[in-house]
Design a protein around this motif. Structure first.
Motif, PDB file in Angstrom:
ATOM      1  N   LEU A 124       0.904  -1.010   0.099  1.00  0.00           N
ATOM      2  CA  LEU A 124       0.183   0.118  -0.067  1.00  0.00           C
ATOM      3  C   LEU A 124       0.768   1.193   0.169  1.00  0.00           C
ATOM      4  O   LEU A 124       0.715   2.309  -0.741  1.00  0.00           O
ATOM      5  CB  LEU A 124      -1.087  -0.053   1.035  1.00  0.00           C
ATOM      6  N   ALA A 125       1.849   1.180   0.900  1.00  0.00           N
ATOM      7  CA  ALA A 125       2.789   2.297   0.782  1.00  0.00           C
ATOM      8  C   ALA A 125       3.610   2.552  -0.465  1.00  0.00           C
ATOM      9  O   ALA A 125       3.601   3.767  -0.923  1.00  0.00           O
ATOM     10  CB  ALA A 125       3.846   2.175   1.969  1.00  0.00           C
ATOM     11  N   ARG A 126       3.789   1.590  -1.132  1.00  0.00           N
ATOM     12  CA  ARG A 126       4.438   1.540  -2.395  1.00  0.00           C
ATOM     13  C   ARG A 126       3.549   2.110  -3.541  1.00  0.00           C
ATOM     14  O   ARG A 126       4.010   2.888  -4.358  1.00  0.00           O
ATOM     15  CB  ARG A 126       4.959   0.192  -2.799  1.00  0.00           C
ATOM     16  N   ALA A 127       2.012   1.714  -3.319  1.00  0.00           N
ATOM     17  CA  ALA A 127       1.132   2.122  -4.212  1.00  0.00           C
ATOM     18  C   ALA A 127       0.893   3.632  -4.112  1.00  0.00           C
ATOM     19  O   ALA A 127       0.804   4.128  -5.326  1.00  0.00           O
ATOM     20  CB  ALA A 127      -0.152   1.094  -4.062  1.00  0.00           C
ATOM     21  N   ALA A 128       0.991   3.988  -2.873  1.00  0.00           N
ATOM     22  CA  ALA A 128       0.851   5.291  -2.639  1.00  0.00           C
ATOM     23  C   ALA A 128       2.063   6.226  -3.456  1.00  0.00           C
ATOM     24  O   ALA A 128       1.771   7.337  -3.734  1.00  0.00           O
ATOM     25  CB  ALA A 128       0.892   5.852  -1.256  1.00  0.00           C
ATOM     26  N   ASP A 129       3.186   5.720  -3.141  1.00  0.00           N
ATOM     27  CA  ASP A 129       4.293   6.369  -3.813  1.00  0.00           C
ATOM     28  C   ASP A 129       4.239   6.624  -5.410  1.00  0.00           C
ATOM     29  O   ASP A 129       4.644   7.409  -5.863  1.00  0.00           O
ATOM     30  CB  ASP A 129       5.452   5.558  -3.594  1.00  0.00           C
ATOM     31  N   LEU A 130       3.741   5.474  -6.006  1.00  0.00           N
ATOM     32  CA  LEU A 130       3.594   5.251  -7.454  1.00  0.00           C
ATOM     33  C   LEU A 130       2.389   6.283  -8.067  1.00  0.00           C
ATOM     34  O   LEU A 130       2.700   6.599  -8.785  1.00  0.00           O
ATOM     35  CB  LEU A 130       3.303   3.809  -7.995  1.00  0.00           C
ATOM     36  N   ARG A 131       1.523   6.379  -7.202  1.00  0.00           N
ATOM     37  CA  ARG A 131       0.281   7.262  -7.541  1.00  0.00           C
ATOM     38  C   ARG A 131       0.915   8.719  -7.327  1.00  0.00           C
ATOM     39  O   ARG A 131       0.692   9.603  -8.199  1.00  0.00           O
ATOM     40  CB  ARG A 131      -1.001   7.081  -6.438  1.00  0.00           C
ATOM     41  N   THR A 135       1.065  11.263 -10.490  1.00  0.00           N
ATOM     42  CA  THR A 135       0.262  12.470 -10.605  1.00  0.00           C
ATOM     43  C   THR A 135       1.402  13.692 -10.727  1.00  0.00           C
ATOM     44  O   THR A 135       1.062  14.491 -11.780  1.00  0.00           O
ATOM     45  CB  THR A 135      -0.035  12.770  -9.253  1.00  0.00           C
ATOM     46  N   THR A 136       2.436  13.553 -10.252  1.00  0.00           N
ATOM     47  CA  THR A 136       3.485  14.671 -10.246  1.00  0.00           C
ATOM     48  C   THR A 136       3.973  14.594 -11.728  1.00  0.00           C
ATOM     49  O   THR A 136       4.222  15.702 -12.314  1.00  0.00           O
ATOM     50  CB  THR A 136       4.784  14.488  -9.345  1.00  0.00           C
ATOM     51  N   GLY A 137       4.325  13.434 -12.249  1.00  0.00           N
ATOM     52  CA  GLY A 137       4.809  13.547 -13.755  1.00  0.00           C
ATOM     53  C   GLY A 137       3.570  14.016 -14.769  1.00  0.00           C
ATOM     54  O   GLY A 137       3.930  14.540 -15.610  1.00  0.00           O
ATOM     55  N   GLU A 138       2.264  13.521 -14.477  1.00  0.00           N
ATOM     56  CA  GLU A 138       1.276  14.287 -15.251  1.00  0.00           C
ATOM     57  C   GLU A 138       1.349  15.637 -14.971  1.00  0.00           C
ATOM     58  O   GLU A 138       0.756  16.450 -16.119  1.00  0.00           O
ATOM     59  CB  GLU A 138      -0.095  13.671 -14.764  1.00  0.00           C
ATOM     60  N   GLN A 139       1.219  16.360 -13.828  1.00  0.00           N
ATOM     61  CA  GLN A 139       1.474  17.649 -13.622  1.00  0.00           C
ATOM     62  C   GLN A 139       2.759  18.334 -14.440  1.00  0.00           C
ATOM     63  O   GLN A 139       2.375  19.605 -14.886  1.00  0.00           O
ATOM     64  CB  GLN A 139       1.380  18.200 -12.156  1.00  0.00           C
ATOM     65  N   LEU A 140       3.880  17.700 -14.419  1.00  0.00           N
ATOM     66  CA  LEU A 140       5.030  18.238 -14.932  1.00  0.00           C
ATOM     67  C   LEU A 140       4.570  18.332 -16.321  1.00  0.00           C
ATOM     68  O   LEU A 140       4.956  19.164 -17.132  1.00  0.00           O
ATOM     69  CB  LEU A 140       5.943  17.458 -14.501  1.00  0.00           C
TER      70      LEU A 140
END
Length: 203
Positions: A124-131, A135-140
């Motif tokens: 779950l922690a890894r999934a949150a990191d990936l999300r 999101t950061t990549g999409e914003q960039l």
């Protein structure tokens, strides 16, 4: 009376064709504070996924009908539910396929709750990191696209109005402010007009 500070239990979808494993792990996970939906086939899991959204799925690999790997592909392509495997099989080829399908963990049976619960939390922690990274990549990418469009619109204004870059940018920004719009939106409008009419929209 409900305690507003009480955390909503994490929802785990447990998929295994071994009914004893299902019953044992379901009970253990519920005692550990998880909300569990258990099913004995990939097909049953898909029916649940059509109406529910678990926080994570725990999958067996080999089951009658669709395999856990088939279900993993479905989860990856049709949902955003993270998943791990809990299986009796540790062959390198299966582990590789699990990783290729996006598994965030792989436990080999027999595994008890003291092993499964930490694996779920880590996944779950890894999934949150990936999300967050996605999101950061999409914003960039959005910012880069907008900057590129603004730059192109400034170039058009420079050509049409015979202005330098700073003057063209200020004109674009002033126009956007006067309409209370984002500068990127105005830039897109100018580029669209120039593409259709081969002239920039008057500012």
């Amino acid at each position: 009376m409900m305690d507003l500070n009480e955390k909503t239990p994490l929802k785990v979808l447990l998929v295994d064709d071994d009914r004893l494993v299902l019953a044992t792990l379901s009970s253990g996970l519920e005692q550990a504070g998880y909300a569990v939906q258990a099913c004995a086939s990939a097909e049953a899991a898909q029916r649940i996924l059509a109406v529910a959204h678990p926080d994570i799925a725990v999958l067996d690999v080999r089951m009658p009908g669709q395999s856990g790997l088939d279900l993993a592909r479905y989860l990856r392509e049709e949902t955003d539910v993270p998943f791990i495997f809990l299986t009796a099989y540790s062959e390198g080829d299966i582990v590789r396929q699990a990783a290729e399908n996006g598994a965030l963990g792989y436990l080999v049976k027999p595994a008890d709750i003291s092993q499964l619960a930490p694996a779920i939390e880590a996944a779950l922690a890894r999934a949150a990191d990936l999300r967050h990274l996605r999101t950061t990549g999409e914003q960039l990418q959005s910012a880069l696209n907008e900057n590129r469009e603004v730059s192109m619109a400034v170039g058009l204004i420079m050509e049409r109005r015979k202005l330098d870059r700073q003057g063209a940018f200020e004109l674009l920004r002033t126009h956007a402010r006067s309409q209370r719009r984002k500068i990127g939106e105005v830039a897109q409008e100018i580029l669209a007009a120039a593409e259709v009419l081969n002239v920039s929209k008057p500012l």
